[in-house]
Scaffold this motif. Sequence first.
Motif, mmCIF file in Angstrom:
data_model
loop_
_atom_site.group_PDB
_atom_site.id
_atom_site.type_symbol
_atom_site.label_atom_id
_atom_site.label_comp_id
_atom_site.label_asym_id
_atom_site.label_seq_id
_atom_site.Cartn_x
_atom_site.Cartn_y
_atom_site.Cartn_z
ATOM 1 N N LEU A 52 28.345 5.979 46.605
ATOM 2 C CA LEU A 52 27.300 5.238 45.865
ATOM 3 C C LEU A 52 27.769 5.056 44.389
ATOM 4 C CD1 LEU A 52 24.963 2.950 45.706
ATOM 5 C CD2 LEU A 52 23.509 5.159 45.693
ATOM 6 N N ASP A 53 28.124 4.155 43.725
ATOM 7 C CA ASP A 53 28.156 3.969 42.306
ATOM 8 C C ASP A 53 27.006 4.279 41.560
ATOM 9 O OD1 ASP A 53 29.054 3.682 39.746
ATOM 10 O OD2 ASP A 53 29.436 1.527 39.854
ATOM 11 N N ILE A 54 26.862 5.363 40.578
ATOM 12 C CA ILE A 54 25.720 5.315 39.931
ATOM 13 C C ILE A 54 25.130 4.348 38.714
ATOM 14 C CG2 ILE A 54 26.470 6.957 37.928
ATOM 15 C CD1 ILE A 54 24.052 8.796 38.856
ATOM 16 N N VAL A 59 22.234 -3.833 40.026
ATOM 17 C CA VAL A 59 21.111 -2.958 40.409
ATOM 18 C C VAL A 59 21.379 -1.284 40.275
ATOM 19 C CG1 VAL A 59 22.079 -2.536 42.794
ATOM 20 C CG2 VAL A 59 19.682 -2.096 42.441
ATOM 21 N N ASP A 60 20.350 -0.335 39.822
ATOM 22 C CA ASP A 60 20.651 0.863 39.326
ATOM 23 C C ASP A 60 20.927 1.586 40.614
ATOM 24 O OD1 ASP A 60 20.685 3.378 38.475
ATOM 25 O OD2 ASP A 60 18.360 3.108 37.781
ATOM 26 N N GLY A 61 22.098 2.431 40.692
ATOM 27 C CA GLY A 61 22.480 3.416 41.800
ATOM 28 C C GLY A 61 21.469 4.229 42.127
ATOM 29 N N LEU A 62 20.644 4.873 41.216
ATOM 30 C CA LEU A 62 19.515 5.674 41.623
ATOM 31 C C LEU A 62 18.327 5.112 42.378
ATOM 32 C CD1 LEU A 62 19.332 7.467 38.037
ATOM 33 C CD2 LEU A 62 20.405 8.340 40.263
ATOM 34 N N THR A 63 18.011 3.530 42.082
ATOM 35 C CA THR A 63 17.175 3.127 42.817
ATOM 36 C C THR A 63 17.640 2.866 44.160
ATOM 37 O OG1 THR A 63 16.512 1.785 40.830
ATOM 38 C CG2 THR A 63 15.940 0.951 43.119
ATOM 39 N N PRO A 75 21.537 8.157 55.343
ATOM 40 C CA PRO A 75 22.988 8.424 55.445
ATOM 41 C C PRO A 75 23.012 9.527 54.451
ATOM 42 C CG PRO A 75 22.649 6.537 54.156
ATOM 43 C CD PRO A 75 21.356 6.725 54.949
ATOM 44 N N VAL A 76 24.165 10.278 54.444
ATOM 45 C CA VAL A 76 24.254 11.292 53.408
ATOM 46 C C VAL A 76 25.096 10.531 52.123
ATOM 47 C CG1 VAL A 76 25.967 13.219 52.730
ATOM 48 C CG2 VAL A 76 25.064 13.114 55.074
ATOM 49 N N VAL A 77 24.441 10.559 50.980
ATOM 50 C CA VAL A 77 24.987 9.719 49.874
ATOM 51 C C VAL A 77 25.498 10.631 48.813
ATOM 52 C CG1 VAL A 77 23.959 8.363 48.126
ATOM 53 C CG2 VAL A 77 22.967 8.355 50.369
ATOM 54 N N ALA A 78 26.979 10.482 48.371
ATOM 55 C CA ALA A 78 27.440 10.979 47.291
ATOM 56 C C ALA A 78 27.672 9.988 46.162
ATOM 57 C CB ALA A 78 28.692 11.505 47.728
ATOM 58 N N MET A 79 27.274 10.253 44.885
ATOM 59 C CA MET A 79 27.398 9.059 43.849
ATOM 60 C C MET A 79 29.023 9.310 43.136
ATOM 61 S SD MET A 79 24.258 8.741 44.112
ATOM 62 C CE MET A 79 23.965 7.572 43.051
ATOM 63 N N LEU A 80 29.117 8.146 42.715
ATOM 64 C CA LEU A 80 30.505 8.069 42.236
ATOM 65 C C LEU A 80 30.008 7.451 40.689
ATOM 66 C CD1 LEU A 80 32.329 5.431 44.659
ATOM 67 C CD2 LEU A 80 32.547 7.858 44.591
ATOM 68 N N THR A 81 31.054 8.330 39.997
ATOM 69 C CA THR A 81 30.713 7.967 38.260
ATOM 70 C C THR A 81 32.137 8.299 37.857
ATOM 71 O OG1 THR A 81 29.751 8.932 36.417
ATOM 72 C CG2 THR A 81 30.491 10.567 38.214
ATOM 73 N N THR A 82 32.320 7.544 36.540
ATOM 74 C CA THR A 82 33.473 7.787 35.712
ATOM 75 C C THR A 82 33.003 8.667 34.532
ATOM 76 O OG1 THR A 82 32.548 5.720 34.365
ATOM 77 C CG2 THR A 82 34.176 5.467 36.286
ATOM 78 N N PHE A 83 31.844 8.997 34.537
ATOM 79 C CA PHE A 83 31.588 10.200 33.468
ATOM 80 C C PHE A 83 31.377 11.425 33.785
ATOM 81 C CE2 PHE A 83 29.793 5.792 32.925
ATOM 82 C CZ PHE A 83 30.432 5.528 31.659
ATOM 83 N N ASP A 84 31.917 12.369 33.317
ATOM 84 C CA ASP A 84 31.979 13.718 33.767
ATOM 85 C C ASP A 84 30.623 14.521 32.868
ATOM 86 O OD1 ASP A 84 32.566 13.959 31.073
ATOM 87 O OD2 ASP A 84 34.445 15.459 31.404
ATOM 88 N N THR A 85 30.023 13.614 32.016
ATOM 89 C CA THR A 85 28.965 14.130 31.456
ATOM 90 C C THR A 85 27.694 13.228 31.641
ATOM 91 O OG1 THR A 85 29.316 13.410 29.308
ATOM 92 C CG2 THR A 85 30.051 15.677 29.741
ATOM 93 N N ASP A 86 27.574 12.792 32.638
ATOM 94 C CA ASP A 86 26.700 11.455 33.076
ATOM 95 C C ASP A 86 25.206 12.221 32.776
ATOM 96 O OD1 ASP A 86 27.093 8.792 35.245
ATOM 97 O OD2 ASP A 86 25.109 9.407 34.375
ATOM 98 N N ASP A 87 24.323 11.267 32.178
ATOM 99 C CA ASP A 87 22.992 11.883 31.824
ATOM 100 C C ASP A 87 22.083 11.594 33.185
ATOM 101 O OD1 ASP A 87 23.513 12.055 29.344
ATOM 102 O OD2 ASP A 87 23.042 10.263 28.675
ATOM 103 N N TYR A 88 22.652 10.844 34.220
ATOM 104 C CA TYR A 88 21.957 10.590 35.555
ATOM 105 C C TYR A 88 21.923 11.718 36.481
ATOM 106 C CZ TYR A 88 21.237 5.978 34.123
ATOM 107 O OH TYR A 88 21.069 4.556 33.496
ATOM 108 N N LEU A 102 34.103 11.842 40.802
ATOM 109 C CA LEU A 102 34.751 10.836 39.788
ATOM 110 C C LEU A 102 35.527 9.954 40.417
ATOM 111 C CD1 LEU A 102 35.565 13.310 36.889
ATOM 112 C CD2 LEU A 102 33.578 12.179 37.116
ATOM 113 N N LYS A 103 35.408 8.723 39.796
ATOM 114 C CA LYS A 103 36.097 7.573 40.509
ATOM 115 C C LYS A 103 37.517 7.778 40.575
ATOM 116 C CE LYS A 103 32.695 3.943 39.654
ATOM 117 N NZ LYS A 103 32.550 2.800 39.178
#
Length: 222
Positions: A52-54, A59-63, A75-88, A102-103
């Motif tokens: 899941l893209d964060i 729509v917000d990935g956290l939502t 389901p088991v959820v793993a977040m996808l991000t392009t940021f290695d210091t993501d505030d989320y 990371l993507k």
Amino acid sequence: MIRVLVVDDEALVRTGFTHILNKADDIEVVAAVPGGQAVQTVRELQPDIVLLDIRMPDVDGLTILADLRRMPQAPVVAMLTTFDTDDYVATALRSGAAGFLLKDTDPEQLPHLVRTLAQGGTVLSSEVTRMVVDSYLNNGVREPAAVRLAARLTEREQAVLLLMAEGLANPDIGERLHLSTGTIKGHVTNVLGKLQVSSRLQAALIAERAGLLTPAQNEGAR
């Protein structure tokens, strides 16, 4: 067969992940959709894993994560991000995400990471792991609330927790402790219940905050 749903606002990312994962004999991408279609697609197809893209514009990935975690058979959820210091990151971990990728994760590693998720393990790209350990876990302060929660665990459950914190899946924990996978699954359920958390990463957070992890273990998590 491990059934995977890819959720991302970028068609190129959806296509890339689908192509890579479908090459594996034991993994099937059942759908790849933008964020607005995620919840309904999960209800219809009931995938085992959701990548899941964060951050998405519609729509917000956290939502979406919160909606999925409320499902009876989430389901088991793993977040996808392009940021290695993501505030989320911290919010997603507290909300029950089972990992962060990371993507631009090495394509050769992606199927292995999905298998780890399917076996109950946790996955963190090395860059995200370093940030989590440094910024959220490794503050050197024992939190009283975490200490009280950890004190509820038996010696065996504590041993399981430490291996969970290393990101090991149930079969690997069983091999380390010379116990069956079924027995480990029971211990993991007890650990999560006693720590009042819903994911293995949340349990790892408590383990560190309670001072249970050694510097070597923290370094090994990287």
